[in-house]
Scaffold this active site. Structure first.
Site, mmCIF file in Angstrom:
data_model
loop_
_atom_site.group_PDB
_atom_site.id
_atom_site.type_symbol
_atom_site.label_atom_id
_atom_site.label_comp_id
_atom_site.label_asym_id
_atom_site.label_seq_id
_atom_site.Cartn_x
_atom_site.Cartn_y
_atom_site.Cartn_z
ATOM 1 N N PHE A 12 -3.653 15.849 3.822
ATOM 2 C CA PHE A 12 -4.748 14.873 4.375
ATOM 3 C C PHE A 12 -4.958 15.317 5.897
ATOM 4 C CE2 PHE A 12 -5.359 10.452 6.106
ATOM 5 C CZ PHE A 12 -6.535 10.609 6.219
ATOM 6 N N THR A 131 5.403 9.155 12.580
ATOM 7 C CA THR A 131 4.683 8.020 11.988
ATOM 8 C C THR A 131 5.210 6.686 12.944
ATOM 9 O OG1 THR A 131 4.485 6.390 10.417
ATOM 10 C CG2 THR A 131 6.446 7.827 10.494
ATOM 11 N N ASP A 132 4.265 5.810 13.277
ATOM 12 C CA ASP A 132 4.886 4.481 13.730
ATOM 13 C C ASP A 132 5.935 4.026 13.026
ATOM 14 O OD1 ASP A 132 3.278 3.645 11.673
ATOM 15 O OD2 ASP A 132 1.842 2.616 13.051
ATOM 16 N N TYR A 156 11.012 6.401 3.228
ATOM 17 C CA TYR A 156 10.237 7.436 4.027
ATOM 18 C C TYR A 156 10.300 7.556 5.385
ATOM 19 C CZ TYR A 156 5.879 8.760 6.469
ATOM 20 O OH TYR A 156 4.936 8.986 7.512
ATOM 21 N N SER A 157 10.313 6.143 6.121
ATOM 22 C CA SER A 157 10.489 6.123 7.531
ATOM 23 C C SER A 157 11.924 6.380 7.838
ATOM 24 C CB SER A 157 9.946 4.533 8.103
ATOM 25 O OG SER A 157 10.830 3.624 7.435
ATOM 26 N N LYS A 160 11.716 10.233 8.145
ATOM 27 C CA LYS A 160 11.068 10.542 9.304
ATOM 28 C C LYS A 160 11.709 10.338 10.720
ATOM 29 C CE LYS A 160 7.244 11.931 9.732
ATOM 30 N NZ LYS A 160 6.726 13.471 9.470
ATOM 31 N N ASN A 186 -3.618 6.520 9.078
ATOM 32 C CA ASN A 186 -5.046 7.224 9.152
ATOM 33 C C ASN A 186 -5.977 6.889 7.980
ATOM 34 O OD1 ASN A 186 -4.155 10.569 10.929
ATOM 35 N ND2 ASN A 186 -3.365 8.635 11.092
ATOM 36 N N VAL A 212 -3.449 -5.516 -4.953
ATOM 37 C CA VAL A 212 -2.844 -5.822 -3.508
ATOM 38 C C VAL A 212 -1.535 -6.309 -3.618
ATOM 39 C CG1 VAL A 212 -3.460 -7.535 -1.722
ATOM 40 C CG2 VAL A 212 -5.306 -6.782 -3.239
ATOM 41 N N GLY A 289 10.810 -4.172 0.209
ATOM 42 C CA GLY A 289 10.865 -3.867 1.619
ATOM 43 C C GLY A 289 9.689 -3.849 2.573
HETATM 44 P P1 NAD Z 1 0.073 14.499 2.854
HETATM 45 O O1 NAD Z 1 0.999 13.845 1.708
HETATM 46 O O2 NAD Z 1 -1.187 14.278 2.563
HETATM 47 O O3 NAD Z 1 0.324 15.960 3.153
HETATM 48 C C1 NAD Z 1 1.473 16.590 3.336
HETATM 49 C C2 NAD Z 1 1.391 17.864 3.063
HETATM 50 O O4 NAD Z 1 2.796 18.591 3.391
HETATM 51 C C3 NAD Z 1 0.864 18.617 1.659
HETATM 52 O O5 NAD Z 1 -0.298 19.373 1.603
HETATM 53 C C4 NAD Z 1 2.202 18.880 1.011
HETATM 54 O O6 NAD Z 1 1.857 20.113 0.010
HETATM 55 C C5 NAD Z 1 2.921 19.499 2.125
HETATM 56 N N1 NAD Z 1 4.437 19.750 1.938
HETATM 57 C C6 NAD Z 1 5.023 18.788 1.253
HETATM 58 N N2 NAD Z 1 6.515 19.116 1.240
HETATM 59 C C7 NAD Z 1 6.203 20.416 1.687
HETATM 60 C C8 NAD Z 1 7.472 21.517 1.756
HETATM 61 N N3 NAD Z 1 8.653 21.266 1.607
HETATM 62 N N4 NAD Z 1 7.012 22.680 2.311
HETATM 63 C C9 NAD Z 1 5.817 22.839 2.764
HETATM 64 N N5 NAD Z 1 4.774 22.064 2.586
HETATM 65 C C10 NAD Z 1 5.144 20.646 2.139
HETATM 66 O O7 NAD Z 1 0.425 13.738 4.264
HETATM 67 P P2 NAD Z 1 -0.442 13.162 5.574
HETATM 68 O O8 NAD Z 1 -0.808 11.753 5.385
HETATM 69 O O9 NAD Z 1 -1.404 14.341 5.767
HETATM 70 O O10 NAD Z 1 0.629 13.235 6.655
HETATM 71 C C11 NAD Z 1 0.862 14.497 7.249
HETATM 72 C C12 NAD Z 1 2.161 14.309 8.463
HETATM 73 O O11 NAD Z 1 1.374 13.218 9.159
HETATM 74 C C13 NAD Z 1 3.550 13.562 7.854
HETATM 75 O O12 NAD Z 1 4.423 14.294 8.620
HETATM 76 C C14 NAD Z 1 3.095 12.016 7.991
HETATM 77 O O13 NAD Z 1 4.624 11.833 8.041
HETATM 78 C C15 NAD Z 1 2.477 12.006 9.189
HETATM 79 N N6 NAD Z 1 1.812 10.765 9.440
HETATM 80 C C16 NAD Z 1 0.877 10.343 8.339
HETATM 81 C C17 NAD Z 1 -0.034 9.018 8.677
HETATM 82 C C18 NAD Z 1 -0.866 8.645 7.728
HETATM 83 O O14 NAD Z 1 -1.213 7.722 7.987
HETATM 84 N N7 NAD Z 1 -0.944 9.445 6.570
HETATM 85 C C19 NAD Z 1 0.313 8.576 9.967
HETATM 86 C C20 NAD Z 1 1.227 8.997 10.687
HETATM 87 C C21 NAD Z 1 1.997 10.208 10.754
HETATM 88 O O1 DAU Z 2 1.854 3.784 9.662
HETATM 89 C C1 DAU Z 2 1.577 5.300 9.435
HETATM 90 C C2 DAU Z 2 1.892 5.405 8.018
HETATM 91 O O2 DAU Z 2 0.740 4.998 7.162
HETATM 92 C C3 DAU Z 2 2.088 6.858 7.370
HETATM 93 O O3 DAU Z 2 3.549 7.230 8.298
HETATM 94 C C4 DAU Z 2 2.414 7.033 6.157
HETATM 95 O O4 DAU Z 2 2.493 8.272 5.648
HETATM 96 C C5 DAU Z 2 1.295 6.443 5.503
HETATM 97 O O5 DAU Z 2 1.233 6.706 4.001
HETATM 98 C C6 DAU Z 2 0.802 4.906 5.669
HETATM 99 O O6 DAU Z 2 1.835 4.288 5.224
HETATM 100 P P1 DAU Z 2 1.614 2.741 4.548
HETATM 101 O O7 DAU Z 2 2.446 2.224 3.492
HETATM 102 O O8 DAU Z 2 0.864 1.643 5.651
HETATM 103 O O9 DAU Z 2 0.143 3.245 3.767
HETATM 104 P P2 DAU Z 2 -0.567 2.832 2.209
HETATM 105 O O10 DAU Z 2 -1.800 3.342 2.260
HETATM 106 O O11 DAU Z 2 0.364 3.331 1.286
HETATM 107 O O12 DAU Z 2 -0.505 1.092 2.349
HETATM 108 C C7 DAU Z 2 -1.337 0.372 3.443
HETATM 109 C C8 DAU Z 2 -1.008 -0.997 3.145
HETATM 110 O O13 DAU Z 2 -1.931 -1.525 1.787
HETATM 111 C C9 DAU Z 2 0.225 -1.362 2.989
HETATM 112 O O14 DAU Z 2 0.674 -2.798 3.788
HETATM 113 C C10 DAU Z 2 0.878 -1.455 1.505
HETATM 114 C C11 DAU Z 2 -0.654 -1.881 1.014
HETATM 115 N N1 DAU Z 2 -1.240 -1.546 -0.552
HETATM 116 C C12 DAU Z 2 -0.868 -0.141 -0.461
HETATM 117 C C13 DAU Z 2 -1.326 0.359 -1.951
HETATM 118 C C14 DAU Z 2 -1.185 1.553 -2.172
HETATM 119 C C15 DAU Z 2 -1.563 -2.522 -1.408
HETATM 120 O O15 DAU Z 2 -1.436 -3.515 -1.147
HETATM 121 N N2 DAU Z 2 -1.708 -1.824 -2.577
HETATM 122 C C16 DAU Z 2 -1.467 -0.416 -2.877
HETATM 123 O O16 DAU Z 2 -1.685 -0.196 -4.060
#
Ligand code: NAD
Ligand code: DAU
Length: 349
Positions: A12, A131-132, A156-157, A160, A186, A212, A289
């Site tokens: 993404f 990540t935060d 996960y966190s 990270k 994001n 939810v 959690g």
């Molecule tokens: P995502 O899950 O959409 O993408 C992760 C990508 O990494 C995928 O394309 C996957 O194929 C690749 N990948 C996974 N394991 C791998 C491996 N062993 N070798 C090579 N490639 C591999 O994740 P995202 O949401 O795009 O997040 C990207 C980065 O940003 C992550 O490090 C995540 O922790 C960080 N981040 C995400 C968010 C968020 O809101 N999505 C916020 C803050 C930080």
């Molecule tokens: O804060 C940054 C993080 O944001 C990134 O590091 C992670 O990679 C990213 O996945 C995201 O984590 P969250 O757990 O906050 O995102 P998610 O979209 O999974 O969930 C957002 C909020 O919505 C969270 O409070 C859980 C809630 N939720 C999520 C899902 C998937 C629901 O209530 N129902 C759902 O089905």
């Protein structure tokens, strides 16, 4: 000329970062490595796949031999490291996979950079995207700052956070030139529909229940993905070696308020009667959690490097919803595959 290795560029955030670097810096060679897990999707990169300054290699960041070959062949000078397992719910069911990719993968990459650069670190950079969530969970007040103590709460966190520590340890011990950013949630085009916003858009479109967690009162700080990519560009070029920068949207929402906004916009766009989508809201068992609140103070990035979010949430959510509605085939190809099995396990327990 710079040869830049971007990891996780088919995911993404990664795809937006790859597109920005390929399009804005024709003098840079961008080498995107991704092992295409369920979250990696080369369709995200069709806009630049034939660009002369772009190369894709299917590779695992845990594969030391492959990384060595890539560093040597492409004379890599900088790394922008995004590859990770990224979904909190999946980390609850499979923590080992998260430790392997996020910790061991990052360590393998750090070590290869150190070896390949032979301690000649001039004009080199290892940029780690984090990540935060490493800071843990906030109460009603306060913000995460760059010096907030780490207190990760999900597998996960925790993984990270560990990867962040390894990055700093390589800087402190070996002098590897590193920079780290920690970003809030994001949203935007190309996000895998396991995450809240694309999942709910897709479910509303298909008149499916909106699960939810708990009471929907958890709070997240949302940032449009292209603003994150722009911040990464700025930190890559101007960030101070060894420093950490927080990135956030100054845009906090309780989940339920955010979901209601999505419902309202979807009713209008799908020409359904007002209130139709809200009827799909279904309160389900809370995430184990579940962190209560995240909120980033991104003042350092604003004051030192001049970055600010450019898009208001109202505009961002409209753009996002339009993208998913206009890219139905992208969504269809994802939900037709292994996604079904994941969905049933996660939501039909
Ligand atoms: P995502 O899950 O959409 O993408 C992760 C990508 O990494 C995928 O394309 C996957 O194929 C690749 N990948 C996974 N394991 C791998 C491996 N062993 N070798 C090579 N490639 C591999 O994740 P995202 O949401 O795009 O997040 C990207 C980065 O940003 C992550 O490090 C995540 O922790 C960080 N981040 C995400 C968010 C968020 O809101 N999505 C916020 C803050 C930080
Ligand atoms: O804060 C940054 C993080 O944001 C990134 O590091 C992670 O990679 C990213 O996945 C995201 O984590 P969250 O757990 O906050 O995102 P998610 O979209 O999974 O969930 C957002 C909020 O919505 C969270 O409070 C859980 C809630 N939720 C999520 C899902 C998937 C629901 O209530 N129902 C759902 O089905």
């Amino acid at each position: 000329m710079k040869n830049i290795l971007i990891t996780g560029g088919a995911g993404f955030i990664g795809c937006h970062v790859v597109k920005l670097f390929v399009q804005n810096y024709p003098d840079y060679q961008i080498i995107n490595i991704d092992n295409l897990t369920y979250a990696g999707n080369l369709e995200n990169l069709t806009a630049i796949e034939n660009a002369p300054n772009y190369t894709f290699i299917k590779a695992d960041i845990c594969d030391q031999q492959k990384l060595k070959e890539i560093f040597e062949t492409y004379q890599i000078q900088a790394v922008v490291h995004l590859a990770a397992e990224s979904h909190v719910d999946r980390s609850i069911t499979n923590p080992f996979e998260f430790a392997n990719t996020n910790i061991m993968g990052t360590l393998t990459l750090l070590n290869q950079a150190k070896i390949s650069w032979c301690s000649n670190f001039e004009d080199k950079l290892f940029y780690h995207i984090s990540t935060d969530e490493v800071y843990g969970s906030l109460g009603d007040e306060g913000f995460f700052l760059e010096d907030t103590p780490y207190d990760p709460k999900s597998p996960y966190s925790a993984a990270k956070a560990s990867s962040d520590h390894f990055v700093r340890a390589y800087h402190n011990t070996f002098g590897l030139p590193v920079v780290i950013t920690n970003c809030s949630n994001n949203y935007g085009p190309n996000q895998f529909p396991e995450k809240l916003i694309p999942l709910f858009i897709n479910n509303i479109k298909n008149s499916k229940a909106l699960p939810v967690y708990g009471k929907g009162l958890n709070i997240r700080d949302w940032l449009y993905v292209e603003d994150h990519a722009r911040a990464i560009d700025i930190v890559f070029h101007k960030g101070k070696i060894g420093d950490t920068y927080n990135i956030g949207g100054f845009n906090e929402w309780t989940n339920i308020d955010l979901i209601k906004v999505i419902c309202k916009v979807m009713d209008v766009k799908l020409r359904r009667a007002e209130g139709t989508s809200e009827k799909l809201i279904t309160y389900v068992t809370d995430r184990a959690g579940h962190d209560k609140r995240y909120a980033i103070d991104a003042t350092k990035l604003k004051d030192e490097l001049g970055w600010e979010p450019s898009l208001q949430f109202e505009e961002g959510i409209h753009k996002t919803i339009d993208w998913y509605l206009n890219n139905e085939e992208w969504m269809q190809r994802i939900v037709n595959g292994a996604y079904q099995e994941y969905y049933n396990t996660q939501y039909n327990r």
